[in-house]
Design an enzyme around this catalytic site. Sequence first.
Site, PDB file in Angstrom:
ATOM      1  N   ASP A  18     127.770  14.148  16.915  1.00 48.96           N
ATOM      2  CA  ASP A  18     127.270  15.427  15.431  1.00 48.96           C
ATOM      3  C   ASP A  18     127.805  16.783  16.453  1.00 48.96           C
ATOM      4  OD1 ASP A  18     125.815  16.379  18.541  1.00 48.96           O
ATOM      5  OD2 ASP A  18     124.586  17.000  17.010  1.00 48.96           O
TER       6      ASP A  18
ATOM      7  N   ASP B 110     130.807  18.129  21.982  1.00 50.18           N
ATOM      8  CA  ASP B 110     131.006  16.455  21.387  1.00 50.18           C
ATOM      9  C   ASP B 110     132.994  16.351  21.528  1.00 50.18           C
ATOM     10  OD1 ASP B 110     128.459  15.252  19.748  1.00 50.18           O
ATOM     11  OD2 ASP B 110     129.069  17.472  19.836  1.00 50.18           O
TER      12      ASP B 110
ATOM     13  N   GLU C 277     115.565  18.551  25.456  1.00 46.53           N
ATOM     14  CA  GLU C 277     116.666  18.536  24.944  1.00 46.53           C
ATOM     15  C   GLU C 277     117.083  18.222  23.270  1.00 46.53           C
ATOM     16  OE1 GLU C 277     120.338  16.630  24.372  1.00 46.53           O
ATOM     17  OE2 GLU C 277     118.516  15.476  24.436  1.00 46.53           O
TER      18      GLU C 277
ATOM     19  N   HIS D  65     128.114  18.789  28.581  1.00 49.26           N
ATOM     20  CA  HIS D  65     127.350  18.232  28.051  1.00 49.26           C
ATOM     21  C   HIS D  65     127.762  16.471  27.808  1.00 49.26           C
ATOM     22  CE1 HIS D  65     123.939  21.427  29.201  1.00 49.26           C
ATOM     23  NE2 HIS D  65     124.712  21.238  27.733  1.00 49.26           N
TER      24      HIS D  65
END
Length: 311
Positions: A9, A14, A163, A234
């Site tokens: 996404d 990303d 999360e 992340h």
Amino acid sequence: MKQVLIDCDPGIDDALAIVLAHGSPALEIVGITTVGGNVPLERTTGNALALREYLGFPKIPVVPGCAGPLLRAPIDAADVHGHSGLGDARLPPPALPPSPGHAVDHIVDTLRGAPGEITLVAIGPLTNVALAVRREPRVVEWARELVILGGSWTRGNKTPAAEFNMAADPEAAAIVFAAGWTVTMIGLDVTRSALATGAVVDRMRTMGPLGADLLVPCVESYGMVTADEGPAVHDACAVAYLIDPSLVRVEPAVVEIETAGRLTSGMSVVDFDLAGRTPNALVGTSLDAPRFWELVLATYAEVAAGLRRTG
């Protein structure tokens, strides 16, 4: 070389993960599917298309999927990723359209076409993956492995308990963890160590157009960068794990996703004390951050060099 299908996404982190996957000689991207999450589906898909053309792999399919969660109203993280989803990145708009079809069908068909060969890595809400499991339960057997970015065995970031990717579609996450495969869960307990500090950003500044157009503006719009602190990248952690699993310590566990709690919806309930139960997950517990950044920055430098040669 490990073949990977990326469900995502985009989203700043990303984008950083896609650059890493594209640049790694250990991985081959065979497709990208998109889901609504960090920003709405139209923008996550447009960002994936723009990244595909900017990085130079225009023949890899990009297939849009679910715009929102299975049962709930959509949430997003535009307050973190910016209206576009890519912060202050400066990418040309894509010229090529997405591939026809739907991400759920594409996941099923891709895994069916190469059973046991393709790793599915999901770095957004798990809506597409859950519907793929519901449509064709054999995807659990066909996938070489499933690695997800999401969850936590301590605290969340969307809420104290959850999360973001789990909170965005708890019902989908519950389906995925209960589907019968072993889910490798790279969660906040790992990713919060992957901080893009001032030294990291300084290295990115040396990377020509890739650094100036994408890496640095993404990181600097993602959070405050100081000598010792910075935003956690992340999603790149899940891709780094695929490249070198020794970067992340994982432990077997039983993971269930809370769907009903008033204060804990989306919580990943992780039980390392198996007490005779069969684990359904390998849960990341720590990251070798210095080695992670060595891998990531070296790979980014190779991508930057390739863009200079073709630019």
